[in-house]
Design a protein around this motif. Structure first.
Motif, PDB file in Angstrom:
ATOM      1  N   ARG A  21       0.631  -0.830   0.140  1.00 24.78           N
ATOM      2  CA  ARG A  21       0.015   0.033  -0.159  1.00 24.78           C
ATOM      3  C   ARG A  21       0.810   1.959  -0.393  1.00 24.78           C
ATOM      4  O   ARG A  21       0.593   2.091  -0.647  1.00 24.78           O
ATOM      5  N   ASP A  80      -4.643   7.743   4.093  1.00 26.91           N
ATOM      6  CA  ASP A  80      -5.819   6.505   3.149  1.00 26.91           C
ATOM      7  C   ASP A  80      -5.190   5.168   3.110  1.00 26.91           C
ATOM      8  O   ASP A  80      -5.419   4.931   3.563  1.00 26.91           O
ATOM      9  N   VAL A  81      -3.688   4.872   2.753  1.00 19.93           N
ATOM     10  CA  VAL A  81      -3.060   3.506   2.582  1.00 19.93           C
ATOM     11  C   VAL A  81      -2.452   3.460   3.246  1.00 19.93           C
ATOM     12  O   VAL A  81      -2.833   2.133   3.898  1.00 19.93           O
ATOM     13  N   ASN A 106      -4.333   3.932   6.382  1.00 23.97           N
ATOM     14  CA  ASN A 106      -5.356   3.306   6.833  1.00 23.97           C
ATOM     15  C   ASN A 106      -6.447   1.814   6.211  1.00 23.97           C
ATOM     16  O   ASN A 106      -6.428   0.822   7.161  1.00 23.97           O
ATOM     17  N   GLN A 107      -5.448   2.156   5.135  1.00 23.60           N
ATOM     18  CA  GLN A 107      -6.213  -0.012   4.338  1.00 23.60           C
ATOM     19  C   GLN A 107      -5.332  -0.571   4.756  1.00 23.60           C
ATOM     20  O   GLN A 107      -5.535  -1.392   4.913  1.00 23.60           O
ATOM     21  N   SER A 108      -3.885   0.018   4.546  1.00 27.06           N
ATOM     22  CA  SER A 108      -2.966  -1.214   5.422  1.00 27.06           C
ATOM     23  C   SER A 108      -3.107  -2.326   6.163  1.00 27.06           C
ATOM     24  O   SER A 108      -3.439  -3.257   6.853  1.00 27.06           O
ATOM     25  N   ILE A 145      -6.330  -3.979   6.106  1.00 26.40           N
ATOM     26  CA  ILE A 145      -6.455  -5.299   5.260  1.00 26.40           C
ATOM     27  C   ILE A 145      -5.774  -6.168   5.921  1.00 26.40           C
ATOM     28  O   ILE A 145      -6.042  -7.653   5.517  1.00 26.40           O
TER      29      ILE A 145
END
Length: 267
Positions: free
Chosen positions: A221, A234-235, A237-239, A242
């Motif tokens: 990410r 954003d990435v 939080n996404q990492s 996930i």
């Protein structure tokens, strides 16, 4: 006249995009596995990254392990007392902490504390075009930047998992003996009667795999942000999200295989 867009099209596009991203993540994971054994090795960078991961994760992991062990022991102690099997509380509690709680807690802390920092660092390098500059110079960013961080996360996960296991089991023992008036001898006897070495082995194996997943997801990410500095946030939080989803799914698969392939002690 053009036909109105189908309501299913957004869902199809989202599913297609998710599948494409998962494929890229899987490809990067394979690349990392191959590049781990390719020269030149980077022991200095691995040690530095390991120290960073361990330093930011060790205290939160120890603090989280105490209530985890206590909650599992208190809950199992209440249930075993209701069915007249209080003498097996030690074995049930210790096995639950070592096999399930310890690797999950360890990797969740590593992902939240160290994985987010790794993702933010690589994301910042990407939007500053440092990654593109490395590629122009013929340097593989996955080999140079990602592999040391993933190896460090794996090593830290294995070592911290041992510490979390000890802290969680100690906390469970304390609360069982002090709060629930359990017998220390019965607690230890049931543990030694039912526990076996493969229980610890599978716990460390889980930690190793989970640490690999946490490092790869954070790096993946971080190397693919969108939208400048906001995209980096954003990435990150996404990492974390996930990683959490993958951990619970992989934990289910490993646990199911272990229970099917390794017979229980005494069976």
């Amino acid at each position: 006249m053009t036909a109105p867009p189908s309501l299913a099209e957004p869902a199809v596009r989202a599913a297609t995009g998710a599948a494409r991203e998962f494929g890229r993540l899987f490809t990067m994971a394979l690349d990392v596995l191959v590049l781990m054994f390719r020269r030149p090795f980077q022991p200095r960078e691995i040690v530095q990254q390991f120290w960073f991961v361990a330093s930011v994760s060790i205290l939160p992991a120890a603090l989280v392990a105490i209530p985890f062990g206590a909650v599992i022991t208190l809950q199992l102690g209440s249930l075993t007392a209701q069915i007249g099997a209080a003498s097996f509380n030690g074995a049930a509690s210790v096995l639950a902490v070592i096999q399930q709680a310890s690797p999950i807690v360890t990797t969740l802390v590593i992902s939240g504390a160290a994985g987010s920092a790794i993702c933010a660092d690589l994301g910042a390098r990407t939007i500053r075009e440092e990654i593109a500059a490395m590629q122009v110079l013929g340097v593989d960013p996955v080999h140079r930047l990602v592999v040391p961080r993933v190896v460090a996360a794996m090593l830290a996960a294995v070592l911290l998992n041992g510490m979390v296991s000890v802290v969680g089991v100690s906390g469970g023992y304390f609360f069982n003996v002090i709060v629930q008036d359990g017998t220390p001898g019965a607690y230890l006897a049931s543990f030694s009667a039912l526990a076996q070495l493969p229980d610890l082995v599978v716990s460390e194996l889980k930690a190793l795999i989970f640490g690999f997943l946490a490092g790869v997801v954070a790096a993946f990410r971080g190397l693919n942000p969108r939208g400048g500095p906001k995209g980096v946030g954003d990435v990150v939080n996404q990492s974390v999200v996930i990683t959490f989803l993958l951990l619970f799914f992989v934990n289910f698969v490993i646990t199911a295989l272990y229970l099917q392939l390794v017979p229980a002690k005494g069976s």
